[in-house]
Design an enzyme around this catalytic site. Structure first.
Site, PDB file in Angstrom:
ATOM      1  CB  SER A 156     -10.402  -1.685   0.815  1.00 22.20           C
ATOM      2  OG  SER A 156      -9.982  -2.998   1.085  1.00 22.20           O
ATOM      3  CE  LYS A 157     -12.668   0.284   9.195  1.00 22.32           C
ATOM      4  NZ  LYS A 157     -13.690   1.214   9.634  1.00 22.32           N
ATOM      5  NE  ARG A 158     -14.996  -5.434   3.177  1.00 19.54           N
ATOM      6  CZ  ARG A 158     -15.388  -5.461   1.905  1.00 19.54           C
ATOM      7  NH1 ARG A 158     -15.176  -6.531   1.174  1.00 19.54           N
ATOM      8  NH2 ARG A 158     -16.009  -4.443   1.385  1.00 19.54           N
TER       9      ARG A 158
END
Ligand code: GLU
Length: 483
Positions: A253-255
């Protein structure tokens, strides 16, 4: 055989996910191993997700990694425009053609009506499907209303019975009952297409022969086939690739900052290693070989080696592979990459880059490993005298005191601060004190570096620090030891 044409069709969201880059890589490999063409198409019909500079970032990444498109918005080509928002007129025209051929219809239902329908089906716990009210409007009425300026969308006219399906190169036969399919929107009221329409129109008009994309599109592909069929177009070969996961249940994930190409470059990985690693992420060469240049991948890649199961991203394996690439670099290449990390870690000065390379190349798995290994140069850590105690080296504080007391004048006396001379001076001490090598070298290295784990030994540390700093640190070590 028709020439192979593949495409990478990212949405310009400002972020190139490693799974997306892998899709690009596979599409590139499939084209290049057959002497084909690799196309870049920008899918920007979802105007809300647009990010400025995103296209440039995609182009830069592809160029940097060697996945250079033969056609695309930046280089042009005979099938342009390659940006979907510049193809409005084409979609409108094709939508009209599809309506003519009975594969689509205009829908004039208002947002209020659709919202009410949606609310009703939600209340019943059902997935919303359009009730097809406009599906059977007489063609003349439909045209007249459109011409009169009434807003409309174009919906797909899915057959009420039968099945739709295709054979995916990885997942095999995929079939759905037409009765379960919604008459989805193909062209929005603003004249822009949805993905569901644009992908078919563009892949056909750009003569794409092999569609490589994420497996999230697997289940909707039968619907696309219905459009191909209604238009009388040939369906391309579909190659849906499984997602890249962090673990069994989470996507990268980007996060978490562990999902984009740029994240990995920033973490000190080499682009060659990233490309090599993502090739193996979901594809097996059928041998135990793991190191492949892009050129070698073009030779070795085979769609039949793509795995159906989601690929789990293994950072340790990427790190291991990265280390292989680093070991294989020439000293010049290593230095060119390492320089900016040296600048970050070292106080300003003239450093012997050959020495740094010798110290660090064997001990670097990612370039970001460099600054923490060199942190002792900027400032001597505030270490405790227990650091001089090392059982295996047979050193303790008393040994360290003896060694430093002798090393300090011996090194001070050197005419030149030179590797050979420093080495010989320390090894003479070994003899004179009848000690083991480590009993001399270890305390000197501790006094110079103030930490246990360092790249290189006492001689390298002394060279790196220079005469003045080295002698001061040896003196400080003696002071600490209470001599
Ligand atoms: N624009 C789509 C995406 O970024 C591409 C899907 C496709 O390759 O057809 O997911």
């Amino acid at each position: 055989m028709p020439l192979v044409r593949t495409r990478f069709a990212p949405s310009p969201t400002g972020y190139l996910h490693i799974g997306g880059l892998r899709t690009a890589l596979y599409a590139y490999l499939i084209a290049k191993q057959r002497g084909g063409t690799f196309v870049l198409r920008i899918e920007d019909t979802d105007r809300e997700r647009l990010v400025e500079g995103a296209v440039e970032m995609i182009v830069r990444t592809l160029d940097e990694t060697g996945l250079v498109p033969d056609e695309g918005p930046h280089v042009g080509g005979p099938y342009g425009p390659y940006v979907q928002s510049e193809r409005r007129a084409i979609y409108r025209e094709q939508a009209e053609a599809l309506i003519e051929r009975g594969g689509a219809y205009r829908c004039f239902c208002t947002k209020d009506r659709l919202d009410a329908l949606r609310a009703k089906s939600e209340a019943r716990g059902e997935t919303f499907m359009y009730d097809r009210r406009c599906r059977d409007l007489p063609p003349e009425e439909s045209r007249a209303r459109a011409e009169a300026g009434e807003p409309f969308v174009v919906r797909q006219k899915v057959p009420e019975t039968g099945t739709a399906g295709f054979t995916d190169a990885i997942f095999g036969a995929v079939t759905v009952d037409n009765a379960t399919l919604d008459d989805g929107v193909l062209l929005k009221s603003d004249g822009l297409p949805t993905y569901n329409f644009a992908n078919v129109v563009d892949d056909h008009l750009m003569e794409i022969t092999h569609v490589v994309r994420g497996s999230e599109y697997l289940s909707s592909s039968p619907k696309y086939d219905l459009i191909y069929e209604a238009m009388g177009w040939e369906v391309p070969v579909y190659i849906h690739v499984p997602p890249v996961m962090r673990d069994a249940t989470h996507k990268l994930s980007k996060r978490e900052g562990d999902a984009s190409y740029d994240d990995f470059i920033q973490k000190g990985y080499l682009k060659e290693a990233v490309i090599n690693y993502i090739a193996l992420l979901g594809w097996s060469p059928g041998t135990t070989r793991e190191k492949f240049t892009l050129h070698e991948l073009v030779e070795a890649f085979d769609v039949s080696g793509i795995n159906k199961a989601p690929a789990i991203f293994d950072p340790d394996k990427l790190t291991w592979l990265n280390a292989q690439y680093i070991r294989a670099m020439s000293p010049e290449e290593f230095t060119a990459h390492a320089r900016k990390y040296y600048e970050e870690a070292l106080p300003p000065g003239d450093y012997d880059e050959a020495l740094l390379c010798r110290m660090l190349q064997p001990r670097t798995e990612r370039f970001t490993d460099i600054p923490p290994q060199l942190d002792f140069v900027k400032a001597l850590p505030d270490y405790k005298t227990e650091l001089f105690v090392h059982k295996k080296m047979k050193t303790d504080e008393a040994v360290a005191r003896t060694v430093l007391e002798r090393a300090l004048p011996a090194l001070t006396a050197l005419g030149e601060w030179d590797e050979r001379l420093i080495h010989d001076a320390l090894f003479s001490l070994v003899k004179e004190l009848s000690m083991k090598n480590g009993q001399v070298l270890f305390p000197v290295r501790i006094a110079l570096c103030g930490k246990r784990v360092t790249p290189g030994g006492a001689v390298e540390a002394a060279l790196l620090l220079g005469r003045k700093e080295s002698l001061e640190r040896l003196r400080a070590g003696l002071d600490k030891l209470g001599a």
